[in-house]
Design a protein around this motif. Structure first.
Motif, mmCIF file in Angstrom:
data_model
loop_
_atom_site.group_PDB
_atom_site.id
_atom_site.type_symbol
_atom_site.label_atom_id
_atom_site.label_comp_id
_atom_site.label_asym_id
_atom_site.label_seq_id
_atom_site.Cartn_x
_atom_site.Cartn_y
_atom_site.Cartn_z
ATOM 1 N N LEU A 110 0.829 -1.212 0.000
ATOM 2 C CA LEU A 110 0.000 0.000 0.000
ATOM 3 C C LEU A 110 0.864 1.263 0.000
ATOM 4 O O LEU A 110 0.559 2.239 -0.675
ATOM 5 N N LYS A 111 1.947 1.226 0.779
ATOM 6 C CA LYS A 111 2.810 2.410 0.873
ATOM 7 C C LYS A 111 3.764 2.540 -0.300
ATOM 8 O O LYS A 111 4.377 3.576 -0.479
ATOM 9 N N ALA A 112 3.914 1.438 -1.068
ATOM 10 C CA ALA A 112 4.953 1.369 -2.109
ATOM 11 C C ALA A 112 6.316 1.617 -1.475
ATOM 12 O O ALA A 112 7.136 2.403 -1.959
ATOM 13 N N ARG A 113 6.541 0.964 -0.340
ATOM 14 C CA ARG A 113 7.783 1.136 0.420
ATOM 15 C C ARG A 113 8.685 -0.068 0.175
ATOM 16 O O ARG A 113 8.224 -1.205 0.208
ATOM 17 N N PRO A 114 9.984 0.162 -0.066
ATOM 18 C CA PRO A 114 10.903 -0.969 -0.271
ATOM 19 C C PRO A 114 10.912 -1.895 0.946
ATOM 20 O O PRO A 114 10.870 -1.423 2.079
ATOM 21 N N PRO B 288 4.388 1.518 9.962
ATOM 22 C CA PRO B 288 5.070 2.753 9.577
ATOM 23 C C PRO B 288 4.046 3.883 9.640
ATOM 24 O O PRO B 288 2.880 3.654 9.963
ATOM 25 N N SER B 289 4.475 5.091 9.335
ATOM 26 C CA SER B 289 3.517 6.188 9.230
ATOM 27 C C SER B 289 2.576 5.901 8.050
ATOM 28 O O SER B 289 2.973 5.269 7.069
ATOM 29 N N ALA B 290 1.327 6.370 8.161
ATOM 30 C CA ALA B 290 0.286 5.998 7.191
ATOM 31 C C ALA B 290 0.245 6.935 5.986
ATOM 32 O O ALA B 290 -0.790 7.510 5.649
ATOM 33 N N ASN B 291 1.405 7.077 5.347
ATOM 34 C CA ASN B 291 1.495 7.880 4.119
ATOM 35 C C ASN B 291 2.154 7.024 3.048
ATOM 36 O O ASN B 291 2.787 6.010 3.370
ATOM 37 N N ARG B 292 2.006 7.419 1.801
ATOM 38 C CA ARG B 292 2.752 6.714 0.761
ATOM 39 C C ARG B 292 4.228 7.072 0.885
ATOM 40 O O ARG B 292 4.584 8.128 1.423
ATOM 41 N N LEU C 211 4.253 13.222 2.770
ATOM 42 C CA LEU C 211 4.112 13.775 4.112
ATOM 43 C C LEU C 211 3.413 12.802 5.048
ATOM 44 O O LEU C 211 2.445 12.149 4.647
ATOM 45 N N SER C 212 3.840 12.770 6.291
ATOM 46 C CA SER C 212 3.157 11.936 7.287
ATOM 47 C C SER C 212 1.801 12.563 7.647
ATOM 48 O O SER C 212 1.667 13.782 7.654
ATOM 49 N N PRO C 213 0.817 11.711 7.962
ATOM 50 C CA PRO C 213 -0.518 12.214 8.306
ATOM 51 C C PRO C 213 -0.677 12.498 9.790
ATOM 52 O O PRO C 213 -0.275 11.690 10.626
ATOM 53 N N LEU D 214 15.100 12.367 0.411
ATOM 54 C CA LEU D 214 13.808 12.922 0.010
ATOM 55 C C LEU D 214 12.687 12.218 0.762
ATOM 56 O O LEU D 214 12.002 11.354 0.247
ATOM 57 N N HIS D 215 12.513 12.615 2.029
ATOM 58 C CA HIS D 215 11.491 11.962 2.829
ATOM 59 C C HIS D 215 10.578 13.042 3.367
ATOM 60 O O HIS D 215 10.965 14.187 3.492
ATOM 61 N N TYR D 216 9.365 12.691 3.702
ATOM 62 C CA TYR D 216 8.439 13.631 4.324
ATOM 63 C C TYR D 216 8.167 14.827 3.407
ATOM 64 O O TYR D 216 8.072 15.957 3.854
ATOM 65 N N ALA D 217 8.106 14.599 2.103
ATOM 66 C CA ALA D 217 8.002 15.731 1.185
ATOM 67 C C ALA D 217 6.574 16.008 0.742
ATOM 68 O O ALA D 217 5.846 15.096 0.401
HETATM 69 MG MG MG Z 1 7.304 7.541 7.704
#
Ligand code: MG
Ligand code: TXA
Length: 325
Positions: free
Chosen positions: A50-54, A137-141, A145-147, A221-224
């Motif tokens: 869902l997050k498309a996180r590695p 993890p935080s519920a963002n893609r 940005l984190s929600p 490039l995180h939390y952008a």
């Molecule tokens: Mg996060």
């Protein structure tokens, strides 16, 4: 529909989803998390998908109580128990050696696990009734940005994710991450529990280095937000805003409040003087600027003391300039 115990509550629906191997977004005091049962390979796989996180970027295990350190970690030093006692439930994540109950899928194959007890009644009830920690993890893609509100999660995932609405997060930025798995404690991510506070208990803290276990928060490039964030000096923000050819906004610390001319007031967000309030407002302000469709955001960093260091860290990462911390 009424169940034998009365009307179905949101939390019952969330528990049913978790049991079926579906992630659920839940509120914490820092930001919203996207949680799966620690014992559900399917749920954990769905979180990454869902997050498309590695898959190599590990998740934090959210425990119901500090005593569970004994079940999910091994060789936790006395300092870990002391910090857990002092700060949990609360915004401090400890990296420790993992026990056999923590699957590879949660740690990216590392021998360590990040653990914390979140300080939000809905999160604690969800974890207690699930009977197992939630890997979240935080519920963002990935790299978004984190929600800090349920609406932010809905905007990112729509109907794909069930969201428990616990109101606006009281902390507003992610937990502090302290690595206690090595020879000396290291600060991997500054957060709501400040370096200054931790050093009173732990002594001087080393910072993350290149050999540190990979923390996705250390990715430049995180939390952008969608808008391009540019860091500017306190003396340059006004000119940058006035000279911008694209639709631009500015985000400045309270110290500059007196320098905002009335003509620019609608496109300038001034962070509150109280740093805890500034942290709480930070992501909501960036989400709001995105919603208003700005192409660029000029940012002046706050002084990097106490919570100001964590706020500056997130803003630097939003600008794609985050060095490992
Ligand atoms: Mg996060
Ligand atoms: O406040 C928070 O920490 C929020 C709420 C939901 O608890 N969670 C959060 O999760 O920010 P996430 O996945 O967005 O960030 C967790 C960070 C990542 O940078 C991850 O790489 C790092 O923790 N992490 C997790 N386990 C680790 C480990 N074993 N070693 C090093 N870093 C780890």
């Amino acid at each position: 529909m009424a169940s034998p115990r009365g009307p179905v509550r949101e939390i019952d629906a969330a528990l049913a989803r978790l049991a079926a191997g579906e992630p659920v977004a839940f509120p914490t005091e820092t930001v919203y998390g996207l949680g799966a049962r620690l014992d559900s390979e399917r749920g954990i796989a769905r979180v990454y998908e869902l997050k498309a996180r590695p898959r190599s970027h590990p998740l934090i295990a959210h425990l119901g109580a500090a005593r569970e350190l004994a079940d999910y970690t091994r060789e936790a030093p006395p300092l870990a128990w002391l910090l857990a006692e002092r700060y949990w439930p609360g915004p401090l994540t400890l990296i420790l050696r993992r026990s056999a109950r923590v699957p590879d899928s949660v740690t990216g194959g590392q021998d360590t696990v990040g653990v914390r007890v979140p300080a939000h009644p809905l999160a604690l009830e969800l974890i207690a009734r699930a009977g197992v920690p939630l890997a979240a993890p935080s519920a963002n893609r990935f790299q978004q940005l984190s929600p800090t509100r349920a609406e932010h999660v809905r905007a990112a995932f729509g109907d794909e994710v069930c969201v428990l609405d616990g109101g606006a997060s009281s902390g507003g930025i992610e937990s502090t991450i302290l690595d206690l798995s090595g020879a000396a404690p290291r600060l991997l991510r500054p957060g709501l529990v400040t370096r200054e506070e931790l050093e009173l208990v732990c002594g001087p803290l080393a910072s993350a280095d290149a050999s540190a276990p990979r923390a996705s928060g250390s990715h430049p490039l995180h939390y952008a937000p969608r808008a391009r964030v540019e860091l500017v000096d306190a003396s340059a923000w006004r000119h940058a805003l006035e000279a911008s050819r694209e639709r631009a906004a500015a985000l400045v610390p309270h110290e500059l409040a007196a320098e905002v001319p009335a003509a620019l007031a609608s496109s300038v967000t001034v962070l509150p003087a109280d740093l805890a309030a500034a942290a709480r407002a930070l992501y909501a302000a960036l989400h709001e600027l995105d919603a208003r469709g700005y192409a660029r955001i000029f940012v002046v960093l706050p002084p990097e003391r106490a919570l100001g260091a964590a706020i500056a860290d997130r803003l630097r990462r939003a600008a794609g300039r985050g060095d490992a911390v």
